[in-house]
Structure formats: structure tokens, C-alpha cells
Write an enzyme that holds these catalytic residues in place. Structure first.
Site, short mmCIF file in Angstrom:
data_model
loop_
_atom_site.label_atom_id
_atom_site.label_comp_id
_atom_site.label_asym_id
_atom_site.label_seq_id
_atom_site.Cartn_x
_atom_site.Cartn_y
_atom_site.Cartn_z
N SER A 48 0.23 9.93 0.08
CA SER A 48 1.72 9.63 -0.81
C SER A 48 1.11 9.43 -2.16
O SER A 48 0.12 9.07 -2.69
CB SER A 48 2.37 8.61 0.06
OG SER A 48 2.60 8.73 1.31
N ARG A 68 0.83 -1.22 0.00
CA ARG A 68 0.18 -0.25 0.02
C ARG A 68 0.94 1.26 0.10
O ARG A 68 2.11 1.21 0.29
CB ARG A 68 -1.08 0.03 1.25
CG ARG A 68 -0.09 0.08 2.37
CD ARG A 68 -1.20 -0.01 3.61
NE ARG A 68 -2.30 0.89 3.73
CZ ARG A 68 -2.33 2.14 3.92
NH1 ARG A 68 -1.29 2.61 4.70
NH2 ARG A 68 -3.31 2.86 4.13
N LEU A 69 0.01 2.52 -0.34
CA LEU A 69 0.81 3.77 -0.27
C LEU A 69 -0.34 4.73 0.63
O LEU A 69 -1.46 4.50 0.29
CB LEU A 69 1.05 4.35 -1.62
CG LEU A 69 2.49 4.09 -2.12
CD1 LEU A 69 2.56 4.65 -3.62
CD2 LEU A 69 3.58 4.53 -1.42
N ASP A 70 0.22 5.42 1.31
CA ASP A 70 -0.68 6.28 2.22
C ASP A 70 -1.46 7.16 1.19
O ASP A 70 -1.19 7.41 0.01
CB ASP A 70 0.03 7.05 3.31
CG ASP A 70 0.57 6.40 4.26
OD1 ASP A 70 0.12 5.21 4.68
OD2 ASP A 70 1.83 6.53 4.91
N LYS A 71 -2.74 7.63 1.74
CA LYS A 71 -3.59 8.50 0.79
C LYS A 71 -2.89 9.67 0.42
O LYS A 71 -2.87 10.09 -0.55
CB LYS A 71 -4.68 8.85 1.73
CG LYS A 71 -5.85 9.46 0.88
CD LYS A 71 -6.96 9.60 1.68
CE LYS A 71 -8.07 10.25 0.88
NZ LYS A 71 -9.55 10.34 1.58
#
Length: 344
Positions: free
Chosen positions: A109, A104-107
Site C-alpha cells: 500500500s 502502519r500501512l501494508d508494504k
């Protein structure tokens, strides 16, 4: 088809990852030949597997039906397969096959993320022990110092552990590049916060041998045959089962001068260089506690700390009942009787 564990059978079909398959089994949403199985049940040739009444087909032996894509995730997109979440990554891509993100990637990011219909490869890439590197470009709110680079590279205590050593280099005054082999929750942001920095922008530019170069934000493409060959070679000996972000807890190291009972908050920076860090210097509270303990034991100030204690000689031939003679003192006239003098 030989027998396979149920979660592997479901993940290989492209329906979901193994971890998600285990959750579906525990929720009673999976059946084999009309019956609800337990975790660890195996699927044999001719068995009928369904999830929520939907038939699950066995995967092709050559995996030719799998999807592997690279996506340049924009800021604001959430890495979830839950279609009810606004701005979820599945709706953003709009792929015709069922896919799910690898990691995942943070929102807030942006950058490169893989999505696939091959649940078998997900855990191979995500498992922390496999050390598959990911590259990020990070912008912070203060100038990047050599001290900051050294501390980030060495490892920072967050989330009850110490991050693995990593590669960090300066790009410009407020920008640095970091290459990680871990996937802890909000790892880079937490590391910077611990050292007194705040992340202003974060972009993932590379995962293993695949770069985000050439993809505009929101664009995706299929991985090439060369990229897939290198990717499969990299994960050929990888373990297949572990949760994302799994990390072995670090051994706790006791500081010099005894173990401290008070823990430093995760976001509080340590002492700047040259102010006693790593030299066993006690803080004010520790010094005051030691001072009180010393005065309580001796009844004196700490002036005697430097002088060696005097040892009285004891004659072993002297009887224990013998007592040293006391020097007679002067008696006051009149003993204990109060004497009054008259004036005149």
C-alpha cells in the site's frame, strides 16, 4: 518534574512509544538508578533512567523538541523501526532524530502516514474508540456495485468481529473511496475479500485534517502549526492506552431458525441479493437434517405436517383397566393347520 510512570517518561523523551517502552522494561533493558524496575514503576526528580546503558533525558515541558512529520509512503516500504529489515521506513526517511510511525500501512500500500518522536500522541491517535478518521482510495478487480457499497458501509465480519459502519462512495467503475475509524490488520483488503473482490491498489489520502496532497511518493514534511493545533485539539480528550487495532468484539447474533454450527469462511461471499439472505431461508443441509428428524419421529413422510393431529377422547369416568372392544376378525378355515388338496 513530578513523578511519572516509567513507560510515559521514556515515550515522552522520544525514544519510543509506550508499548515499546513496556516491552523494553519486561526485557530487562531499562534501569532506574542502576536497578531494573518493574512495570508501573514511577520516575521521580533526580532519577537516572537508561535504556541499554543509554541515558534517557526528560522531555521539554512545552514539547518544543518533538518531531511530527507527514510522509507519503511508497509501495514496497515496510512500516517498522527494525533497521535490519530491508526497506524499513526509518532508513527510507533518513531523519536525524529518532522517530517512529504512528500506525502502519501494508508494504503493497501507499500514501500518508505520520511519524513522530512524541510517544504520548501515538496511542491517542491509534486507539480505536477515539474514532479518528482515515481516508483511502481503493482500486478493485471488478466493477463496484451498489450492493458492494452498501455491504462495505454497513460492516463486514472479519477477524472475529464486525467492522464499524463507515463511509463508502464510488469514484469510478473500479475505484471507490472509504473513510475508516478503525485500524484492523489489512482491514480494507479483508473486507473486500469477504465480498468477493480483490484489491489491486490502495492509497491513504488523508488522516484526520492532514492530506497527502502536495507530497510525491517518498517525500515528507513537518506538520504545520495549524495542523498541529487541530491535531492536538482532536486528541485532547482521547484515551492514551490501547494497542493498535484494538476493537470491542461484536455481539453474536443468532440466525433465524436456530443457531448454525457451521461457520462461513472469511473469504467466502454471502448469497447475492434476492436469494434468501436475511429471510431465514435454510440451506440444503439444514433442510435435509430437518427432514430426517421429522421422518425419524413420526415414521411417515412429511405429508401430515399440514394436517392437525387428531386427539382421542378419553372418558374420565371409564376405569383405567377398561379396554376398548376389538372387532372380531374372520377366522380362516382349518385354523392354523395346513391342508393339502389332492388332484383328481
Amino acid at each position: 518534574m513530578t513523578e511519572k510512570r516509567l513507560n510515559k517518561f521514556i515515550s515522552e523523551s522520544g525514544f519510543c512509544s509506550r508499548r515499546e517502552a513496556d516491552a523494553l522494561i519486561e526485557q530487562g533493558r531499562v534501569t532506574i538508578n542502576g536497578r531494573r524496575p518493574e512495570l508501573g514503576t514511577k520516575v521521580g526528580p533526580g532519577d537516572s533512567v537508561e535504556v541499554d546503558g543509554r541515558p534517557i533525558r526528560a522531555s521539554a515541558a512545552d514539547k518544543g523538541d518533538r518531531v511530527y512529520i507527514a510522509y507519503n509512503k511508497p509501495i514496497g516500504i515496510t512500516c517498522t523501526t527494525e533497521r535490519g529489515v530491508q526497506g524499513n521506513i526509518i532508513d527510507a526517511i533518513g531523519h536525524r532524530q529518532r522517530i517512529f510511525p504512528i500506525g502502519r500501512l501494508d508494504k503493497p500500500s501507499e500514501g500518508l502516514i505520520f511519524l513522530t518522536s512524541d510517544g504520548d500522541i501515538v496511542n491517542k491517535i491509534l486507539r480505536a474508540e477515539n474514532a479518528h478518521d482515515k481516508e483511502y482510495i481503493v482500486t478493485v478487480d471488478k466493477p463496484v456495485s451498489s450492493r458492494f457499497v452498501e455491504r462495505m458501509s454497513r460492516g463486514v465480519p472479519i477477524l472475529g468481529t464486525v467492522t464499524k459502519p463507515c463511509q463508502v462512495s464510488v469514484v469510478s467503475k473500479f475505484v471507490f473511496k472509504i473513510i475508516l475509524t478503525q485500524g484492523l490488520n489489512r482491514q480494507i483488503r479483508r473486507m473486500c475479500e469477504y465480498l468477493g473482490y480483490e484489491v489491486q491498489a490502495l492509497k491513504r489520502t488523508r488522516i484526520m485534517n492532514v492530506s497527502v496532497e502536495g507530497l510525491r511518493p517518498g517525500q515528507w514534511r513537518d506538520l504545520t502549526a495549524t495542523e498541529m493545533a487541530e491535531l492536538n485539539a482532536a486528541v485532547a480528550h482521547s484515551s492514551k492506552t490501547a494497542a493498535e487495532g484494538h476493537v470491542r468484539p461484536a455481539k453474536r447474533i443468532k440466525p433465524e431458525g436456530g443457531e448454525r454450527t457451521e461457520k462461513r469462511p472469511s473469504g467466502q461471499p454471502r448469497r447475492p441479493g434476492g436469494m434468501g439472505e436475511g429471510r431465514g431461508v435454510l440451506d440444503a443441509d439444514s433442510r435435509s437434517e430437518q427432514g430426517r428428524a421429522s421422518r425419524g419421529n413420526s415414521g411417515k413422510a412429511r405429508r401430515d405436517d399440514k394436517a392437525p393431529a387428531k386427539t382421542l377422547y378419553v372418558n374420565p369416568n371409564q376405569a383405567k383397566t377398561d379396554q376398548p372392544a376389538k372387532k372380531p376378525g374372520k377366522k380362516k378355515p382349518g385354523g392354523s393347520t395346513l391342508t393339502l388338496k389332492r388332484k383328481g
